[in-house]
Design a protein around this motif. Structure first.
Motif, PDB file in Angstrom:
ATOM      1  N   GLU A  72       0.860  -1.187   0.000  1.00 18.81           N
ATOM      2  CA  GLU A  72       0.000   0.000   0.000  1.00 18.81           C
ATOM      3  C   GLU A  72       0.887   1.225   0.000  1.00 18.81           C
ATOM      4  O   GLU A  72       1.945   1.225   0.607  1.00 18.81           O
ATOM      5  CB  GLU A  72      -0.828   0.040   1.295  1.00 18.81           C
ATOM      6  N   SER A  73       0.410   2.293  -0.639  1.00 19.38           N
ATOM      7  CA  SER A  73       1.143   3.535  -0.444  1.00 19.38           C
ATOM      8  C   SER A  73       0.141   4.570   0.003  1.00 19.38           C
ATOM      9  O   SER A  73      -0.961   4.648  -0.529  1.00 19.38           O
ATOM     10  CB  SER A  73       1.834   3.978  -1.716  1.00 19.38           C
ATOM     11  N   PRO A  74       0.472   5.349   1.020  1.00 18.66           N
ATOM     12  CA  PRO A  74      -0.454   6.361   1.466  1.00 18.66           C
ATOM     13  C   PRO A  74      -0.716   7.336   0.322  1.00 18.66           C
ATOM     14  O   PRO A  74       0.204   7.666  -0.424  1.00 18.66           O
ATOM     15  CB  PRO A  74       0.284   7.053   2.604  1.00 18.66           C
ATOM     16  N   VAL A  75      -1.965   7.753   0.153  1.00 19.68           N
ATOM     17  CA  VAL A  75      -2.257   8.749  -0.882  1.00 19.68           C
ATOM     18  C   VAL A  75      -1.623  10.047  -0.393  1.00 19.68           C
ATOM     19  O   VAL A  75      -1.854  10.489   0.729  1.00 19.68           O
ATOM     20  CB  VAL A  75      -3.776   8.901  -1.065  1.00 19.68           C
ATOM     21  N   ASN A  76      -0.755  10.617  -1.226  1.00 21.96           N
ATOM     22  CA  ASN A  76      -0.003  11.779  -0.753  1.00 21.96           C
ATOM     23  C   ASN A  76      -0.648  13.092  -1.161  1.00 21.96           C
ATOM     24  O   ASN A  76       0.012  14.113  -1.264  1.00 21.96           O
ATOM     25  CB  ASN A  76       1.454  11.712  -1.226  1.00 21.96           C
ATOM     26  N   VAL A  89       1.133   7.954 -13.839  1.00 21.74           N
ATOM     27  CA  VAL A  89       0.862   6.926 -12.837  1.00 21.74           C
ATOM     28  C   VAL A  89       0.526   7.533 -11.476  1.00 21.74           C
ATOM     29  O   VAL A  89       1.112   8.534 -11.070  1.00 21.74           O
ATOM     30  CB  VAL A  89       2.100   6.004 -12.694  1.00 21.74           C
ATOM     31  N   GLY A  90      -0.407   6.902 -10.768  1.00 20.79           N
ATOM     32  CA  GLY A  90      -0.702   7.293  -9.393  1.00 20.79           C
ATOM     33  C   GLY A  90      -1.990   6.653  -8.919  1.00 20.79           C
ATOM     34  O   GLY A  90      -2.997   6.685  -9.629  1.00 20.79           O
ATOM     35  N   SER A  91      -1.960   6.043  -7.736  1.00 22.74           N
ATOM     36  CA  SER A  91      -3.175   5.372  -7.257  1.00 22.74           C
ATOM     37  C   SER A  91      -4.260   6.393  -6.928  1.00 22.74           C
ATOM     38  O   SER A  91      -5.446   6.065  -6.921  1.00 22.74           O
ATOM     39  CB  SER A  91      -2.860   4.515  -6.031  1.00 22.74           C
TER      40      SER A  91
END
Ligand code: ADP
Ligand code: ASP
Ligand code: MG
Length: 469
Positions: free
Chosen positions: A303-307, A407-409
């Motif tokens: 998971e990556s925190p949404v920044n 790219v980016g969630s």
């Protein structure tokens, strides 16, 4: 904790870099970690080796010898600095020189035959790592960090796809554990050749350019390592290639999904397949700067925190061709898409992007220009009857194109991202040739002319304010 650390070409390519390597490994050992080191060839060496091989095939007799001298000089300088005029240095150079002899005689053979096989190319390409390993192991040992060189051909078992081999997981796990566990148990740091592996029969293969990253995660997975640290020459994965946009800056956290899109679409900082072994087992990967080891770099996990950013990064992959299969009879021919991609698959070509308009009048897809002639031949053979009947046109290809991946969630479910994206390109008068969006919504891919690539990346970077931390 067990950490696999990979040092890339620039990280082992100079006295300054190698000094850093010693400090980094020593620090980790002093903190009580078990460390496996994976190394690349010294920077520039792989290119020298491969260029000389290609030149030999083309009839050039002298390049190999010149390359040999340059490479020998690099190693002679590094070993002299760290080891002095000692028997230890003599022993390292006595390992390196026969490899250079082998290189020269292989090139001689290639020159005589006028033929360079993928198998020979892998043997030659892998020599740089095989020279780097004894050097790094000796430098570490001399600095009080007991280390031992290990050939990855004894650890990583691959299929026979020379130039882009794929590891066979079970065999690799078994050999890697048998090869490295005993060394770790004795407190020795194994120093392993990146980039190469071997088939079950023992024939050397390579994992593709930049493949030492992949070696590190393959070995990490095989050993069930706690983390893999990729030491390179930038402060982590950046918002885009810093050579194109100097305002690019490092991204603290990324998910496996995000980095796999970025590396697949050409972000050179990580080999395109390297994240896969880590993702399979949830092993964290860090991208760190050898020259600024205290910088936190990028941490890659599930998971990556949404920044707060919708778009996190942009990658661009150059040297692509857009192939189009189209024709008036397209709608009426069942299975055209299936037959098209089966024919492409037979050529073992990597398809980067596919786009079909819902009118079904055409299918287009992107392949590396290096493969495009084979792809067109295969398609025209497969579709020969339809082309003769004029149901389909001749297969067309547009060269000199680039795929940009945005790219980016955080893009998931965010309306208006593509509007802003195409607006930014429109303002720069950049013509968009084709578009695709993966269903993951982590990635929008766009095909544009190669000449527009850099200005497109700059425009998107600015539009999404990626220069701001
Ligand atoms: P190594 O020899 O350590 O494997 P590489 O040259 O293969 O290093 O990869 C690092 C380089 O990748 C950086 O110096 C940078 O120029 C380039 N690069 C391209 N895209 C990116 C990106 N998005 N983030 C960081 N570096 C990138
Ligand atoms: N030395 C190899 C290359 O230049 C592998 C690597 O550096 O990762 O491609
Ligand atoms: Mg690399």
């Amino acid at each position: 904790m067990l950490v696999v650390m990979k040092f890339g070409g620039t990280s082992v390519g100079s006295v300054r870099a190698l000094t850093q390597v010693v400090n980094i490994v020593r620090k980790a050992r002093n903190e009580g970690h078990d460390v496996v080191v994976v190394v690349s060839a010294m920077s520039g060496v792989t290119n020298l080796l491969l260029d000389a091989a290609h030149r030999a095939e083309a009839g050039d007799e002298t390049s190999a010898h010149q390359a040999r001298q340059q490479i020998e000089q690099k190693h002679a300088e590094a070993t002299l600095h760290f080891l002095g005029n000692t028997p230890q240095r003599d022993s390292v150079m006595a390992t390196i020189r026969p490899l250079l002899d082998e290189f020269e005689s292989l090139c001689h053979g290639i020159h005589v035959l006028g033929e360079l096989t993928p198998r020979a190319l892998d043997v030659i390409g892998g020599l740089g790592e095989r020279m780097s390993v004894p050097q790094v192991a000796a430098i570490l040992s001399n600095a009080g960090v007991t280390a031992q060189g290990v050939e990855a051909t004894e650890l990583i078992v691959t299929d026979r796809r020379h130039g882009s081999a794929v590891p066979i997981i079970e065999d690799t796990a078994q050999k890697t554990q048998a090869g490295l566990r005993p060394l770790l148990a004795q407190g020795v740091v194994p120093v392993v050749t990146g980039f190469i592996g071997a088939t079950k029969e023992g024939i050397t293969t390579t994992l593709g350019r930049g493949g030492s990253d992949y070696s590190a995660t393959i070995i990490g997975r095989a050993l069930k390592a706690d983390e893999v640290w990729i030491w390179t020459d930038v402060n982590g994965v950046m918002t885009t290639d810093p050579r194109v946009v100097p305002e690019a800056h490092p991204i603290g956290r990324l998910s496996y999904a995000e980095i796999s899109e970025l590396s697949f679409f050409g972000a050179k900082v990580l080999h395109s397949q390297a994240i896969r072994p880590a993702r399979r087992v949830g092993m964290p990967v860090r991208i760190l700067n050898t020259f600024e080891p205290d910088h936190p770099g990028t941490l890659i996990t599930a998971e990556s925190p949404v920044n707060g950013k919708t778009v996190k990064a942009i990658a661009a992959i150059k040297g692509m061709s857009l192939v189009t299969v189209a024709g008036p009879g397209m709608i009426g021919i069942p299975g055209v898409a299936g037959r098209t991609f089966t024919a492409v698959a037979r050529t073992h070509t990597n398809v980067l992007m596919i786009s079909q308009a819902s009118s079904e009048q055409s299918i287009c897809f992107v392949v590396p220009t290096a493969d495009v002639t084979r792809v067109i031949d295969a398609l025209e053979q497969e579709l020969i009857r339809e082309i003769e009947r004029r149901d389909l046109d001749r297969v067309k290809a547009e060269d000199n194109t680039v795929v940009l991946a945005v790219v980016g969630s955080g893009m998931k479910g965010m309306p208006g991202v593509s509007g802003r994206l195409f607006g930014a390109l429109g303002k720069e008068k950049i013509n968009v040739i084709a578009i695709a969006q993966g269903s993951s919504e982590y990635n929008i891919s766009i095909v544009i002319a190669q000449g527009d690539a850099d200005s497109a990346v700059k425009a998107i970077h600015k539009e999404f304010e990626l220069e701001k931390p």
